[in-house]
Scaffold this motif. Sequence first.
Motif, mmCIF file in Angstrom:
data_model
loop_
_atom_site.group_PDB
_atom_site.id
_atom_site.type_symbol
_atom_site.label_atom_id
_atom_site.label_comp_id
_atom_site.label_asym_id
_atom_site.label_seq_id
_atom_site.Cartn_x
_atom_site.Cartn_y
_atom_site.Cartn_z
ATOM 1 N N GLN A 279 0.844 -1.208 0.000
ATOM 2 C CA GLN A 279 0.000 0.000 0.000
ATOM 3 C C GLN A 279 0.880 1.259 0.000
ATOM 4 N N LEU A 280 0.633 2.146 -0.939
ATOM 5 C CA LEU A 280 1.343 3.425 -1.013
ATOM 6 C C LEU A 280 0.453 4.511 -0.400
ATOM 7 N N PRO A 281 0.975 5.605 0.084
ATOM 8 C CA PRO A 281 2.394 5.966 0.102
ATOM 9 C C PRO A 281 3.158 5.266 1.225
ATOM 10 N N LEU A 282 4.493 5.173 1.039
ATOM 11 C CA LEU A 282 5.366 4.615 2.073
ATOM 12 C C LEU A 282 6.043 5.757 2.816
ATOM 13 N N PRO A 283 6.524 5.496 4.046
ATOM 14 C CA PRO A 283 7.261 6.555 4.756
ATOM 15 C C PRO A 283 8.450 7.055 3.925
ATOM 16 N N LYS A 284 8.813 8.311 4.167
ATOM 17 C CA LYS A 284 9.832 8.998 3.341
ATOM 18 C C LYS A 284 11.158 8.237 3.235
#
Length: 290
Positions: free
Chosen positions: A96-101
Motif C-alpha cells: 500500500q502506497l504511500p510509504l514513509p519517506k
Amino acid sequence: MQLLDGKLTSNTLKDEIAKEVSKVLAQGGKKPHLAAILVGSNGASETYVNAKVKACEKVGFDSTLVRMSEDVSEEELLNEVRKINENPAIDGLIVQLPLPKHISEIKVTETIVPEKDVDGFHPVNLGRMTLNLPTFLPATPAGIVELLDRYDIETSGKHCVVIGRSHIVGSPMSILMARNAKVGNCTVTLTHSRTTNLEEISRSADILIVALGKPEFVTADMVKEGAVIVDVGITRVKSDKTKSGWKLKGDVAFDEVAPKCSFITPVPGGVGPMTIASLLKNTLISARGK
Ligand code: NAP
C-alpha cells in the motif's frame, strides 16, 4: 446526465470473479491468494487495505495482511517482499502506497516479481502495457477502462484530456486511452502542473479524466457541454456532518459539473470500487497462470 456507477459495476465484476473462483474450486483448483503489506497506520491507507481484504473475502479469495511499523527499515520491508515473492501459495502482492519517506517506493515496486505485481506498477508490466502485450494493467486505469466499456462509452476519435501524470494513474491512463483497442483510439492530451492553458485544454475534452488530488479543482467553466467526466481524486476533508469527522471529496466540483456532462463518476462510489475490482481480476489472472 448519467452516473458512471462504479459501485454497481464493481459488484457485477465481483460476482463474475466469484463465479470463476467457484468453478476453479469445483475442478479441484485452489483459491486465489492476495497478500498486502501495510506500513504504518495512515488512516486512508488503512481504509483502502481493509476494503481490499474485505473484497477478497467477498469473491472467495484467501488474503494475508502483513502490518509493519512506520519505522521499519527499507531492508526489512524488501525482505518481506522477497519472502512473499518466493511463497508459492501467494498469487498477488501489493504494497500500500504511500510509504514513509525513508523508504524508496520504486525500489519496493521493483522488488516485487512482475508475475505477482497485481497492482501493475512494476516497470516490466508498465512496459508490456505500453507495447499492448498481455500483462497486469495498473488497477486504477484498468478499472476506468472497464467502467467506460461497460457503459458503452464511445472513445474512438474523441479528445481525451488527462489531468495529472502520476506513474500509477495519469501516465498509464493516457497510454491506455491512446491504444488501438475497443476503449482507446482517443487523441490524448496529458496535462500536469506545468501546463499553461489547462482551462482551455480541459474545455476541449470529450472525455476528461481527472487525477491530481485537489478537491473540486475542476469547475463547470472547465468542462465542455456533454463531456464524459471521470473523477479519480479522493481527498479526506474535514466535516462536522459525519461521525468520523471527515468526508471524501473528488477532484471535480460534482454539483456544478454534473448538469453539464453526459456521464460522470461520483466520489465515493466511482473509480475507487473499480480499482479494487481490477486488483481482484489481476489476482485471478495470476492464479490462473499457475
Ligand atoms: P500524484 O502522484 O499526487 O500526482 C498529482 C499529479 O497532478 C501530478 O502529475 C501533478 O503534476 C498534477 N497536478 C498537481 N497540481 C496540478 C495543477 N494545478 N494542474 C494540473 N496538474 C496538476 O497523483 P495520484 O497518485 O495519481 O493521485 C491523484 C488523486 O487520485 C489523489 O486524490 C489520490 O488519492 C487519487 N487516487 C484515487 C485512486 C482510486 O482508486 N480512486 C487511486 C489512486 C489515486 P506534476 O507531475 O507536474 O507535479
